[in-house]
Write a protein that holds these residues in place. Structure first.
Motif, short mmCIF file in Angstrom:
data_model
loop_
_atom_site.label_atom_id
_atom_site.label_comp_id
_atom_site.label_asym_id
_atom_site.label_seq_id
_atom_site.Cartn_x
_atom_site.Cartn_y
_atom_site.Cartn_z
N ALA A 98 -6.29 -27.28 -15.15
CA ALA A 98 -7.50 -27.20 -14.32
C ALA A 98 -7.78 -28.54 -13.65
O ALA A 98 -8.09 -28.59 -12.45
CB ALA A 98 -8.69 -26.77 -15.18
N PHE A 99 -7.66 -29.61 -14.40
CA PHE A 99 -7.91 -30.94 -13.85
C PHE A 99 -6.93 -31.26 -12.71
O PHE A 99 -7.32 -31.78 -11.67
CB PHE A 99 -7.80 -32.00 -14.95
N SER A 100 -5.66 -30.89 -12.90
CA SER A 100 -4.67 -31.14 -11.85
C SER A 100 -4.98 -30.30 -10.60
O SER A 100 -4.76 -30.75 -9.48
CB SER A 100 -3.25 -30.90 -12.35
N LEU A 101 -5.51 -29.08 -10.80
CA LEU A 101 -5.91 -28.27 -9.65
C LEU A 101 -7.12 -28.88 -8.94
O LEU A 101 -7.21 -28.82 -7.71
CB LEU A 101 -6.23 -26.83 -10.07
N PHE A 102 -8.04 -29.45 -9.70
CA PHE A 102 -9.19 -30.10 -9.07
C PHE A 102 -8.74 -31.30 -8.23
O PHE A 102 -9.24 -31.53 -7.12
CB PHE A 102 -10.23 -30.53 -10.11
N ILE A 103 -7.78 -32.07 -8.74
CA ILE A 103 -7.23 -33.20 -7.97
C ILE A 103 -6.54 -32.68 -6.72
O ILE A 103 -6.72 -33.21 -5.61
CB ILE A 103 -6.27 -34.04 -8.83
N GLY A 124 -3.94 -35.35 3.47
CA GLY A 124 -2.66 -35.76 4.02
C GLY A 124 -1.86 -36.66 3.09
O GLY A 124 -0.76 -37.09 3.42
N ASN A 125 -2.40 -36.97 1.92
CA ASN A 125 -1.70 -37.81 0.95
C ASN A 125 -0.74 -36.92 0.15
O ASN A 125 -1.06 -36.41 -0.92
CB ASN A 125 -2.72 -38.48 0.03
N THR A 126 0.45 -36.76 0.70
CA THR A 126 1.41 -35.82 0.11
C THR A 126 1.87 -36.24 -1.29
O THR A 126 2.18 -35.38 -2.10
CB THR A 126 2.64 -35.63 1.02
N THR A 127 1.90 -37.51 -1.57
CA THR A 127 2.34 -37.97 -2.89
C THR A 127 1.40 -37.45 -3.98
O THR A 127 1.85 -36.88 -4.98
CB THR A 127 2.40 -39.51 -2.95
N ILE A 128 0.11 -37.61 -3.79
CA ILE A 128 -0.88 -37.14 -4.77
C ILE A 128 -0.83 -35.61 -4.86
O ILE A 128 -0.91 -35.04 -5.95
CB ILE A 128 -2.30 -37.62 -4.39
N ILE A 129 -0.70 -34.95 -3.71
CA ILE A 129 -0.66 -33.48 -3.69
C ILE A 129 0.54 -32.98 -4.47
O ILE A 129 0.42 -32.07 -5.31
CB ILE A 129 -0.65 -32.95 -2.24
N VAL A 130 1.70 -33.56 -4.24
CA VAL A 130 2.91 -33.13 -4.95
C VAL A 130 2.81 -33.44 -6.45
O VAL A 130 3.16 -32.61 -7.29
CB VAL A 130 4.18 -33.78 -4.34
N LEU A 131 2.30 -34.61 -6.80
CA LEU A 131 2.12 -34.94 -8.22
C LEU A 131 1.13 -34.00 -8.90
O LEU A 131 1.37 -33.56 -10.04
CB LEU A 131 1.66 -36.39 -8.37
N ALA A 160 2.07 -31.50 -11.90
CA ALA A 160 1.30 -31.54 -13.15
C ALA A 160 0.73 -30.16 -13.47
O ALA A 160 0.78 -29.70 -14.62
CB ALA A 160 0.18 -32.57 -13.05
N PHE A 161 0.20 -29.47 -12.45
CA PHE A 161 -0.31 -28.12 -12.66
C PHE A 161 0.77 -27.20 -13.21
O PHE A 161 0.54 -26.47 -14.17
CB PHE A 161 -0.88 -27.55 -11.35
N GLN A 162 1.94 -27.24 -12.61
CA GLN A 162 3.04 -26.38 -13.07
C GLN A 162 3.42 -26.71 -14.52
O GLN A 162 3.61 -25.80 -15.34
CB GLN A 162 4.27 -26.51 -12.16
N ALA A 163 3.54 -27.98 -14.83
CA ALA A 163 3.92 -28.38 -16.18
C ALA A 163 2.90 -27.92 -17.21
O ALA A 163 3.25 -27.35 -18.26
CB ALA A 163 4.10 -29.90 -16.25
#
Length: 160
Positions: free
Chosen positions: A18-23, A31-38, A42-45
């Motif tokens: 949930a926290f990773s989805l909130f981020i 547009g910050n693709t690095t944070i979005i991909v991380l 994290a959500f998937q893991a």
């Protein structure tokens, strides 16, 4: 799972997902693709950790005699919920941050559910009562055979 327990593992994995989805939702339009991909990774893991924990819990919470039925009911319920979630996703797809926020909220709400599971399986044997059931089935069959022999004997006694 055996070190920290199923309930804490499920609760923590759901909260972390949930926290990773909130981020992800917060940064979705940045547009910050690095944070979005991380955040997506994290959500998937964490969600996979949660699903694996759920599978372990469901298999261990029920005695062997009803385990497959319980797994079937839970699987069917999950599929119905997944189908209904697509309706919500379709309604919210135009606003991705809101969609991710709603999904995060539902995951956070789901993190409370393991607290209602009474059994913790750390160091416990899985209930396997098939041998007991087989022996009791044999006893019932023997009693039925004994009754049939008695009733046949009574009929023979009445005929003679």
């Amino acid at each position: 799972i055996d070190k920290i327990g199923r309930r804490p593992m499920l609760t923590l994995s759901m909260l972390a997902a949930a926290f990773s989805l909130f981020i992800f939702a917060y940064k979705a339009n940045s547009g910050n693709t690095t944070i979005i991909v991380l955040a997506a990774c994290a959500f998937q893991a964490f969600s996979i950790t949660g699903w694996n924990t759920i599978d372990c819990m469901t298999g261990e919470l029920f005695p062997t005699k009803v385990r497959s039925t319980a797994m079937g009911v839970f699987t069917a319920s999950a599929r119905v919920a997944a189908a209904l979630a697509q309706i919500v996703n379709g309604a919210l797809v135009s606003d991705v941050p809101v969609l991710l926020g709603v999904a995060g909220f539902v995951l956070a709400l789901g993190a409370v559910m393991p607290l209602f599971v009474r059994k913790e399986m750390i160091g416990r044997e899985i209930e396997d009562d098939l041998e007991k059931d087989r022996s009791s089935d044999d006893e019932v069959e023997n009693e039925r055979n004994d009754r049939e022999e008695v009733s046949h004997g009574e009929v023979k006694a009445l005929v003679v």
